[in-house]
Structure formats: structure tokens, C-alpha cells
Motif scaffolding. Sequence first.
Motif, PDB file in Angstrom:
ATOM      1  N   GLU A  62       0.811  -1.219   0.000  1.00  0.00           N
ATOM      2  CA  GLU A  62       0.000   0.000   0.000  1.00  0.00           C
ATOM      3  C   GLU A  62       0.846   1.272   0.000  1.00  0.00           C
ATOM      4  OE1 GLU A  62       0.099  -0.818   4.494  1.00  0.00           O
ATOM      5  OE2 GLU A  62       0.602  -1.829   2.630  1.00  0.00           O
ATOM      6  N   TRP A  63       0.281   2.325  -0.615  1.00  0.00           N
ATOM      7  CA  TRP A  63       0.969   3.624  -0.656  1.00  0.00           C
ATOM      8  C   TRP A  63       0.550   4.516   0.495  1.00  0.00           C
ATOM      9  CZ3 TRP A  63      -2.055   7.996  -1.844  1.00  0.00           C
ATOM     10  CH2 TRP A  63      -3.325   7.725  -2.350  1.00  0.00           C
ATOM     11  N   LYS A  64      -0.590   4.237   1.087  1.00  0.00           N
ATOM     12  CA  LYS A  64      -1.024   4.854   2.337  1.00  0.00           C
ATOM     13  C   LYS A  64      -1.979   3.862   2.987  1.00  0.00           C
ATOM     14  CE  LYS A  64      -4.849   7.829   0.897  1.00  0.00           C
ATOM     15  NZ  LYS A  64      -5.350   9.188   0.862  1.00  0.00           N
ATOM     16  N   PRO A  65      -2.286   4.012   4.270  1.00  0.00           N
ATOM     17  CA  PRO A  65      -3.097   2.994   4.951  1.00  0.00           C
ATOM     18  C   PRO A  65      -4.377   2.614   4.185  1.00  0.00           C
ATOM     19  CG  PRO A  65      -2.283   4.568   6.546  1.00  0.00           C
ATOM     20  CD  PRO A  65      -1.899   5.097   5.175  1.00  0.00           C
ATOM     21  N   HIS A  66      -4.545   1.321   4.004  1.00  0.00           N
ATOM     22  CA  HIS A  66      -5.736   0.713   3.392  1.00  0.00           C
ATOM     23  C   HIS A  66      -5.875   0.989   1.892  1.00  0.00           C
ATOM     24  CE1 HIS A  66      -6.684  -0.159   7.509  1.00  0.00           C
ATOM     25  NE2 HIS A  66      -6.820   1.116   7.799  1.00  0.00           N
ATOM     26  N   GLN A  67      -4.864   1.543   1.241  1.00  0.00           N
ATOM     27  CA  GLN A  67      -4.931   1.837  -0.201  1.00  0.00           C
ATOM     28  C   GLN A  67      -4.125   0.799  -0.970  1.00  0.00           C
ATOM     29  OE1 GLN A  67      -6.905   4.292  -1.537  1.00  0.00           O
ATOM     30  NE2 GLN A  67      -7.585   4.514   0.559  1.00  0.00           N
TER      31      GLN A  67
END
Length: 106
Positions: A49-54
Motif C-alpha cells: 500500500e501507498w497509504k493505509p488501506h490503499q
Amino acid sequence: MQLLCTLDTLPEDTSKGFQLDDISLFAVNKQGQIHVYLNLCPHRGVPLEWKPHQFLDLEKNFIQCATHGALFSIDNGECIAGPCPGEMLTSISSTVKNGQVWVTLP
């Protein structure tokens, strides 16, 4: 089996990351099917992921690695584009019961 989440916390066309027993996982809800994988790129061995949950691409059609842009099929975790074609994400066995997602950790 361990409880991962409830379906109401994982709406259609979304992904969500989890930490269970020091194992990083993520789940995707696509067309009413829940797919769970280890959060580990088979090419670089890094979180996806690139940021949380993405974990999904912009169109929400593929799982995308933030490090190098590889695209993976949501259905089976196979890399279909990028530097690791044919490599697979590690699938985690999951079951949906009474609105809850349960997993069996390796």
C-alpha cells in the motif's frame, strides 16, 4: 480460524489492511467476493500500500504495488503488469460467516 473483520467495515470495491499475530494482511471486497492476501510484494518483499488501506489502483480493478506499480489480479493475486509478471501474491484462506470475515493464518 481468526476473525479478520465484519463485512460492514469492508464495503464493495474497497481494500483494508490488517495486522494479526505479527502478520500483515489485506482484504479486498470485489463483486461481493472477499479476497485476502499477505501484504507483501513478491518482487521486492515490501508492503504493497501507498497509504493505509490503499491497495487498489485508481479504477479499483487491480491490486497495485506502491513501490513499482505492478498490477495484480484481485481474483487470484497474479501479477499481470510490471516487473514480476506471473508471480503471485500469497493468498490467505478466508470464509464469510454471519457477516464476518474469518481467516486461517499460515
